[in-house]
Design an enzyme around this catalytic site. Structure first.
Site, PDB file in Angstrom:
ATOM      1  N   ARG A  61      48.420  39.798  12.394  1.00  0.00           N
ATOM      2  CA  ARG A  61      48.467  41.108  11.734  1.00  0.00           C
ATOM      3  C   ARG A  61      49.790  41.822  11.983  1.00  0.00           C
ATOM      4  O   ARG A  61      50.225  42.625  11.156  1.00  0.00           O
ATOM      5  CB  ARG A  61      47.277  41.971  12.155  1.00  0.00           C
ATOM      6  CG  ARG A  61      45.966  41.505  11.531  1.00  0.00           C
ATOM      7  CD  ARG A  61      44.826  42.417  11.922  1.00  0.00           C
ATOM      8  NE  ARG A  61      44.631  42.459  13.349  1.00  0.00           N
ATOM      9  CZ  ARG A  61      43.949  41.548  14.044  1.00  0.00           C
ATOM     10  NH1 ARG A  61      43.391  40.543  13.420  1.00  0.00           N
ATOM     11  NH2 ARG A  61      43.833  41.630  15.348  1.00  0.00           N
ATOM     12  N   GLU A  97      40.704  38.163  28.853  1.00  0.00           N
ATOM     13  CA  GLU A  97      39.499  38.471  29.627  1.00  0.00           C
ATOM     14  C   GLU A  97      38.794  37.176  30.044  1.00  0.00           C
ATOM     15  O   GLU A  97      38.374  37.014  31.181  1.00  0.00           O
ATOM     16  CB  GLU A  97      38.575  39.353  28.785  1.00  0.00           C
ATOM     17  CG  GLU A  97      37.558  40.081  29.633  1.00  0.00           C
ATOM     18  CD  GLU A  97      36.702  41.023  28.805  1.00  0.00           C
ATOM     19  OE1 GLU A  97      37.019  41.240  27.619  1.00  0.00           O
ATOM     20  OE2 GLU A  97      35.722  41.536  29.358  1.00  0.00           O
TER      21      GLU A  97
HETATM   22  P1  AMP Z   1      45.515  42.997  23.806  1.00  0.00           P
HETATM   23  O1  AMP Z   1      44.220  43.158  24.549  1.00  0.00           O
HETATM   24  O2  AMP Z   1      46.347  44.264  23.789  1.00  0.00           O
HETATM   25  O3  AMP Z   1      46.312  41.815  24.315  1.00  0.00           O
HETATM   26  O4  AMP Z   1      45.131  42.711  22.303  1.00  0.00           O
HETATM   27  C1  AMP Z   1      45.276  41.457  21.756  1.00  0.00           C
HETATM   28  C2  AMP Z   1      45.433  41.468  20.244  1.00  0.00           C
HETATM   29  O5  AMP Z   1      44.140  41.560  19.696  1.00  0.00           O
HETATM   30  C3  AMP Z   1      46.291  42.581  19.681  1.00  0.00           C
HETATM   31  O6  AMP Z   1      47.427  41.971  19.076  1.00  0.00           O
HETATM   32  C4  AMP Z   1      45.408  43.247  18.651  1.00  0.00           C
HETATM   33  O7  AMP Z   1      45.928  43.018  17.352  1.00  0.00           O
HETATM   34  C5  AMP Z   1      44.065  42.571  18.744  1.00  0.00           C
HETATM   35  N1  AMP Z   1      43.009  43.489  19.156  1.00  0.00           N
HETATM   36  C6  AMP Z   1      42.515  43.676  20.399  1.00  0.00           C
HETATM   37  N2  AMP Z   1      41.508  44.548  20.405  1.00  0.00           N
HETATM   38  C7  AMP Z   1      41.333  44.933  19.113  1.00  0.00           C
HETATM   39  C8  AMP Z   1      40.441  45.832  18.450  1.00  0.00           C
HETATM   40  N3  AMP Z   1      39.492  46.523  19.111  1.00  0.00           N
HETATM   41  N4  AMP Z   1      40.569  45.970  17.119  1.00  0.00           N
HETATM   42  C9  AMP Z   1      41.504  45.280  16.436  1.00  0.00           C
HETATM   43  N5  AMP Z   1      42.371  44.418  16.998  1.00  0.00           N
HETATM   44  C10 AMP Z   1      42.291  44.245  18.319  1.00  0.00           C
END
Ligand code: AMP
Length: 174
Positions: free
Chosen positions: A61, A98
């Site tokens: 995205r 996680e």
């Molecule tokens: P992160 O936990 O910051 O490493 O998130 C990993 C990836 O997953 C990011 O690039 C976000 O695009 C996607 N992501 C994580 N949580 C969400 C959420 N609640 N809604 C949409 N995209 C998410």
């Protein structure tokens, strides 16, 4: 129409992609021409006079936003991809999720040494993905001057993982 209107177009999808996660679906924003233009302008605007010559997007995205932001800044685009997708010589960065681990790759010649790079993604959650992208871009010689993101899930504390890279989020949920 301003950033408030963008917020009204973000769609919450409970229990996607797994139970307990509320997924922030931005496809209604991407699907609205006027909203998309406002979103891309708002992501690019704070960085117009920063001397940025490349904008890096995180698969997948992040690509949809990073490329038009790069165009607004008269900069080039760098894909940060999942392993095995990039055709040329790559550098790899592993990171912890996680449950388990994942990895990102970038072409070794994506930047010239010291080039100013803006990182872009749709959502920052725990910050693990963005932090890995920052390490990776630095490893190939980039000066990562900022991280522009549409949505920050502030309650997950991702901003603290960015090792000093300033976060600029348009919408924050606490
Ligand atoms: P992160 O936990 O910051 O490493 O998130 C990993 C990836 O997953 C990011 O690039 C976000 O695009 C996607 N992501 C994580 N949580 C969400 C959420 N609640 N809604 C949409 N995209 C998410």
């Amino acid at each position: 129409m301003g950033v408030d209107r963008l917020t009204s177009l973000i769609r919450d999808i409970p229990d996607f992609p797994e139970p307990g996660v509320v997924f922030k679906d931005i496809t209604p924003v991407l699907g609205d021409g006027e909203a998309l233009a406002i979103l891309v302008d708002a992501l690019a605007e704070p960085h117009k006079r920063s001397g940025i010559t490349k904008v890096a997007g995180i698969e997948a995205r992040g690509f949809t936003l990073a490329t038009p932001v790069a165009d607004r800044l008269n900069a080039g685009f760098i894909p940060v991809r999942k392993p095995g997708k990039l055709p040329h010589e790559t550098m790899r960065e592993d990171y912890t999720l996680e449950y388990g681990t994942d990895a990102l790759e970038v072409h070794v010649d994506a930047v010239v040494d010291g080039e100013k790079v803006l990182l872009v993604d749709d959502v920052i959650a725990t910050g693990g993905t963005a932090a890995a992208a920052v390490r990776l871009l630095r490893a190939v010689g980039a000066d990562v001057v900022g991280f522009a993101v549409f949505i920050e899930l502030g309650f997950l504390g991702g901003a603290e993982k960015l090792d000093g890279v300033p976060l600029h989020a348009l919408v924050r949920y606490d």
